[in-house]
Design a protein around this motif. Structure first.
Motif, PDB file in Angstrom:
ATOM      1  N   GLY A  89      -2.931   6.232  -6.266  1.00 10.16           N
ATOM      2  CA  GLY A  89      -1.786   5.394  -6.588  1.00 10.16           C
ATOM      3  C   GLY A  89      -1.103   4.864  -5.349  1.00 10.16           C
ATOM      4  N   TYR A  90      -1.000   5.680  -4.298  1.00 10.98           N
ATOM      5  CA  TYR A  90      -0.339   5.235  -3.076  1.00 10.98           C
ATOM      6  C   TYR A  90      -1.146   4.150  -2.366  1.00 10.98           C
ATOM      7  CZ  TYR A  90       2.142   9.615  -3.960  1.00 10.98           C
ATOM      8  OH  TYR A  90       2.851  10.625  -4.548  1.00 10.98           O
ATOM      9  N   THR A  94       0.344   0.355  -2.356  1.00 11.82           N
ATOM     10  CA  THR A  94       0.717  -0.215  -1.064  1.00 11.82           C
ATOM     11  C   THR A  94       0.019  -1.552  -0.820  1.00 11.82           C
ATOM     12  OG1 THR A  94       1.080   1.986  -0.121  1.00 11.82           O
ATOM     13  CG2 THR A  94       0.716   0.180   1.425  1.00 11.82           C
ATOM     14  N   ALA A  95      -1.263  -1.613  -1.140  1.00 16.42           N
ATOM     15  CA  ALA A  95      -2.009  -2.867  -0.946  1.00 16.42           C
ATOM     16  C   ALA A  95      -1.436  -3.984  -1.813  1.00 16.42           C
ATOM     17  CB  ALA A  95      -3.492  -2.652  -1.270  1.00 16.42           C
ATOM     18  N   GLN A  96      -1.082  -3.661  -3.036  1.00 16.62           N
ATOM     19  CA  GLN A  96      -0.515  -4.669  -3.933  1.00 16.62           C
ATOM     20  C   GLN A  96       0.833  -5.156  -3.415  1.00 16.62           C
ATOM     21  OE1 GLN A  96      -1.956  -6.218  -6.189  1.00 16.62           O
ATOM     22  NE2 GLN A  96      -3.296  -4.966  -7.437  1.00 16.62           N
ATOM     23  N   LEU A  97       1.660  -4.263  -2.908  1.00 17.53           N
ATOM     24  CA  LEU A  97       2.966  -4.664  -2.391  1.00 17.53           C
ATOM     25  C   LEU A  97       2.823  -5.607  -1.201  1.00 17.53           C
ATOM     26  CD1 LEU A  97       4.983  -1.320  -2.599  1.00 17.53           C
ATOM     27  CD2 LEU A  97       5.469  -3.437  -3.836  1.00 17.53           C
ATOM     28  N   ILE A  98       1.880  -5.318  -0.331  1.00 11.17           N
ATOM     29  CA  ILE A  98       1.673  -6.179   0.835  1.00 11.17           C
ATOM     30  C   ILE A  98       1.206  -7.560   0.412  1.00 11.17           C
ATOM     31  CG2 ILE A  98       0.222  -6.529   2.892  1.00 11.17           C
ATOM     32  CD1 ILE A  98       0.368  -3.471   3.303  1.00 11.17           C
ATOM     33  N   TYR A  99       0.242  -7.616  -0.519  1.00  7.96           N
ATOM     34  CA  TYR A  99      -0.220  -8.928  -0.970  1.00  7.96           C
ATOM     35  C   TYR A  99       0.886  -9.660  -1.717  1.00  7.96           C
ATOM     36  CZ  TYR A  99      -2.837 -12.691  -3.038  1.00  7.96           C
ATOM     37  OH  TYR A  99      -3.252 -13.941  -3.399  1.00  7.96           O
ATOM     38  N   LEU A 276      -0.599  -1.658 -19.000  1.00 11.08           N
ATOM     39  CA  LEU A 276      -2.034  -1.706 -18.740  1.00 11.08           C
ATOM     40  C   LEU A 276      -2.404  -0.869 -17.508  1.00 11.08           C
ATOM     41  CD1 LEU A 276      -4.256  -4.863 -18.833  1.00 11.08           C
ATOM     42  CD2 LEU A 276      -4.403  -3.284 -16.921  1.00 11.08           C
ATOM     43  N   TYR A 277      -1.637  -1.034 -16.424  1.00  8.43           N
ATOM     44  CA  TYR A 277      -1.969  -0.294 -15.202  1.00  8.43           C
ATOM     45  C   TYR A 277      -1.664   1.186 -15.324  1.00  8.43           C
ATOM     46  CZ  TYR A 277      -3.474  -4.292 -12.545  1.00  8.43           C
ATOM     47  OH  TYR A 277      -4.198  -5.371 -12.096  1.00  8.43           O
ATOM     48  N   PHE A 278      -0.706   1.555 -16.147  1.00  6.43           N
ATOM     49  CA  PHE A 278      -0.525   2.968 -16.439  1.00  6.43           C
ATOM     50  C   PHE A 278      -1.828   3.549 -16.980  1.00  6.43           C
ATOM     51  CE2 PHE A 278       4.125   4.427 -17.149  1.00  6.43           C
ATOM     52  CZ  PHE A 278       4.488   3.911 -15.923  1.00  6.43           C
ATOM     53  N   ASN A 279      -2.507   2.793 -17.819  1.00  8.65           N
ATOM     54  CA  ASN A 279      -3.645   3.320 -18.567  1.00  8.65           C
ATOM     55  C   ASN A 279      -5.002   2.980 -17.972  1.00  8.65           C
ATOM     56  OD1 ASN A 279      -1.513   3.995 -20.181  1.00  8.65           O
ATOM     57  ND2 ASN A 279      -2.371   3.193 -22.064  1.00  8.65           N
ATOM     58  N   THR A 280      -5.045   2.329 -16.815  1.00 10.27           N
ATOM     59  CA  THR A 280      -6.339   2.032 -16.188  1.00 10.27           C
ATOM     60  C   THR A 280      -6.470   2.551 -14.760  1.00 10.27           C
ATOM     61  OG1 THR A 280      -5.548  -0.160 -15.499  1.00 10.27           O
ATOM     62  CG2 THR A 280      -6.736  -0.031 -17.590  1.00 10.27           C
ATOM     63  N   VAL A 406       3.564  -1.212  -8.510  1.00  9.42           N
ATOM     64  CA  VAL A 406       4.576  -0.236  -8.909  1.00  9.42           C
ATOM     65  C   VAL A 406       4.027   0.795  -9.900  1.00  9.42           C
ATOM     66  CG1 VAL A 406       6.801   0.036 -10.081  1.00  9.42           C
ATOM     67  CG2 VAL A 406       6.448  -1.844  -8.469  1.00  9.42           C
ATOM     68  N   ALA A 407       3.232   0.326 -10.872  1.00  9.30           N
ATOM     69  CA  ALA A 407       2.748   1.238 -11.920  1.00  9.30           C
ATOM     70  C   ALA A 407       1.955   2.422 -11.365  1.00  9.30           C
ATOM     71  CB  ALA A 407       1.912   0.460 -12.943  1.00  9.30           C
ATOM     72  N   PRO A 408       1.012   2.210 -10.418  1.00 11.91           N
ATOM     73  CA  PRO A 408       0.300   3.385  -9.890  1.00 11.91           C
ATOM     74  C   PRO A 408       1.229   4.387  -9.214  1.00 11.91           C
ATOM     75  CG  PRO A 408      -0.885   1.376  -9.345  1.00 11.91           C
ATOM     76  CD  PRO A 408       0.448   0.953  -9.878  1.00 11.91           C
ATOM     77  N   LEU A 409       2.282   3.888  -8.545  1.00  9.71           N
ATOM     78  CA  LEU A 409       3.209   4.803  -7.885  1.00  9.71           C
ATOM     79  C   LEU A 409       3.986   5.616  -8.913  1.00  9.71           C
ATOM     80  CD1 LEU A 409       4.614   2.368  -5.145  1.00  9.71           C
ATOM     81  CD2 LEU A 409       2.808   4.079  -4.894  1.00  9.71           C
TER      82      LEU A 409
END
Length: 452
Positions: A89-90, A94-99, A276-280, A406-409
Motif C-alpha cells: 500500500g505504501y 506513494t507512486a500515485q500521489l507523485i503522479y 474498487l481499490y479497497f477490494n483490488t 489514498v485507498a491502499p494507504l
C-alpha cells in the motif's frame, strides 16, 4: 485490476483555449476527424481499423501497468521483506500521489504540443520509454526503497501513455461510437492483466523477466498504434496564451458551479474507485490467505480466476457499451454496475474456497467493466472545454489517481483492525469497499442531469 475517482471543492479552473489559426484548415488524422482545437463535438466515425489498433494499444498499456501492480510488486515484497504486506500500500500509494501532482502539467503540455506527429503521439512514446525504465529498475532492485522508486517511474510512464490514448479517444470519437469503443477498449484492459500475469507466472523463476516481458509486449503494442494509424499534424493549431503560474494552479481544479455535471460525475467516480481499490489492491495476498497458498504460487490462481472474470467482463463491457449507445441511457448502467460490485464484494468478503472466490471475482469484474465503459462515455459527453481535453482528462484522472493513492494507504490500516495473528481482516476491507462503490454509483445516477 482496474480503475478509480473523486473530488468536490471548487478551484476556479481555467486556462486560455488554443484556437485554430484563422484561414487555415486543420489537417486530418487517420481516423477521419480533424486534428484541430476539438472545440466542437467530433462528428465523423472512426474506422474499424482505427478502433482495432486503439484496442491493441489499450491492451498494451493495461498489461504493462497492471502486471507489476497486481502481481510483480507483491513478489518483490515477499522476496525482500517477507510478512510485510502493508508495504504494498505504501509503495503504490506513494507512486500515485507523485503522479497526481504532475498529471495536470502533462495534460496542459499535451494540449499545447505542436508537432507533425500530433499532440498525443509524443506522449505515447515518452510514457512508454519511462515505463520500461521503471520496470527494469524494479526487477533488479536490491531493496524496497529502489522498488518504490522504480514504481514511481513505471506507474508515471504507463499512466502518461494510457492518458494519451484516452485523450485521443476524447478528441476523435463522436457520441454514437463512445459506448461501443469504450466497451471494446475497456474489454482489452480487462483481458490484458490476466494474460500478462499468466506470462509473468511462466517466467516467475526470473524476477527481472516478471517485470520486463509484459512491459515489452505493452511497449510494442503502444508504439505500433501511432505508427500504423498516425494522429496527424498539430502544427497549424495556434496557441493564443502563455502558461502562467496562476493558470497552472487553476488547472488542478475547475469551477464546480459552472460545470455541476462534471463535478458530480467526478465525485461519484472518486467514491466508486475508492471502493474498487479497497477490494483490488491486496488481491494477491487476499487469495494467498483464503486459499492457504504461498504468495509466489498465487499467480496461477489469479490467472485462472481472471480468465473466468474476463468472460464476465467481456459481457459486461459489451452489453453496457452497446446497450447504452442503443438506448441512449448511461446513468442506469452506472447504477447497475454499482449494485453488481456490491454483490461481488460481499461474496468475496465471506469466501474461503475457490468456487466462492470465483463467483465474487466474476461479479466484480463484470461490474467494473460496465462502470468503466459507460462512465467513460459520460465523461466524453460532459467535458467542460474541448480545447483543453488533455487538461480536463487529467482532472478526471484525479478521480482515479487520488483513490489509487489514498485507498491502499487506508486499506493497509483497515486490514489490521480486528486482525487475529498473521491473518489480516480482509472481510472488513471488502465490505467497506462495497459500501463506497454503491455510494459512488448512486451519486452519478441521481445527480448527473445532462446525460440520460
Amino acid at each position: 485490476m482496474t480503475t478509480n475517482e473523486r473530488e468536490a471543492t471548487g478551484l476556479a479552473g481555467g486556462m486560455a483555449a488554443a484556437q485554430p489559426m484563422s484561414g487555415n484548415q486543420p489537417p486530418t488524422g487517420e481516423a477521419g476527424n480533424t486534428v484541430g482545437t476539438n472545440a466542437e463535438e467530433p462528428q465523423s466515425p472512426v474506422s474499424r481499423g482505427y478502433v482495432f489498433w486503439l484496442m491493441l494499444a489499450s491492451f498494451g498499456a493495461s498489461m504493462a501497468m497492471m502486471v507489476p501492480l497486481s502481481y510483480g510488486i507483491a513478489v518483490r515484497i515477499t522476496e525482500l521483506a517477507p510478512g510485510q504486506e502493508e508495504v504494498l500500500g505504501y509503495i503504490t500509494g506513494t507512486a500515485q500521489l507523485i503522479y497526481l501532482l504532475i498529471s495536470p502539467m502533462i495534460g496542459i503540455w499535451s494540449d499545447r504540443t505542436r508537432s507533425r506527429f500530433g499532440r498525443r503521439t509524443p506522449f505515447i512514446f515518452l510514457g512508454t520509454a519511462i515505463g520500461l525504465a521503471g520496470l527494469i529498475v524494479m526487477g533488479s532492485a536490491p531493496n524496497l526503497l529502489i522498488v518504490g522508486a522504480g514504481w514511481v517511474l513505471g506507474m508515471s510512464g504507463w499512466s502518461i501513455s494510457g492518458g494519451a490514448i484516452q485523450n485521443l479517444m476524447a478528441d476523435k470519437l463522436p457520441e454514437q461510437q463512445r459506448g461501443k469503443v469504450s466497451a471494446l477498449t475497456g474489454l482489452m484492459t480487462q483481458i490484458a492483466p490476466v494474460l500478462g500475469i499468466g506470462i509473468a507466472y511462466a517466467v516467475s523463476s526470473n524476477t527481472l523477466l516478471v517485470f520486463v516481458v509484459p512491459g515489452v509486449v505493452g511497449a510494442v503494442l503502444l508504439a505500433l498504434f501511432p505508427l500504423i494509424k498516425p494522429e496527424g499534424s498539430s502544427k497549424d493549431i495556434a496557441v493564443h496564451s502563455d502558461v502562467t503560474a496562476k493558470s497552472l494552479v487553476a488547472s488542478y481544479g475547475f469551477n464546480v458551479r459552472k460545470y455541476p455535471d462534471f463535478a458530480w460525475n467526478w465525485l461519484g467516480r472518486f467514491v466508486f474507485f475508492m471502493g474498487l481499490y479497497f477490494n483490488t489492491t491486496f488481491g494477491t495476498f487476499f487469495y494467498a490467505q483464503r486459499l492457504e497458498l504461498p504468495v509466489r504460487e498465487v499467480a496461477g490462481v489469479v490467472a485462472t480466476i481472471g480468465m473466468l472474470g474476463v468472460v464476465a467482463a467481456a459481457g459486461g463491457a459489451l452489453l453496457g457499451g452497446f446497450l447504452s449507445d442503443k438506448l441512449k441511457r448511461r446513468r442506469l448502467f452506472v447504477l447497475i454496475a454499482a449494485v453488481l460490485f456490491v454483490a461481488g464484494a460481499v461474496v468475496e468478503a465471506f469466501a474461503w474456497s475457490l468456487p466462492q472466490l470465483i463467483v465474487g471475482a466474476v461479479l466484480m469484474q463484470m461490474a467494473i467493466a460496465v462502470f468503466a465503459t459507460v462512465d467513460q462515455a459520460i465523461i466524453f459527453a460532459i467535458l467542460p472545454n474541448r480545447t483543453e481535453t488533455g487538461r480536463y482528462m487529467a482532472v478526471v484522472a484525479f478521480a482515479q489517481k487520488i483513490p489509487s493513492a489514498v485507498a491502499p494507504l487506508i486499506a493497509s490500516l483497515v486490514i489490521t483492525l480486528g486482525a487475529v495473528g498473521a491473518e489480516k481482516n480482509y472481510t472488513l476491507l471488502y465490505l467497506a469497499g462495497a459500501v463506497l462503490a454503491l455510494l459512488g454509483g448512486l451519486v452519478i445516477a441521481l445527480k448527473v442531469k445532462t446525460v440520460r
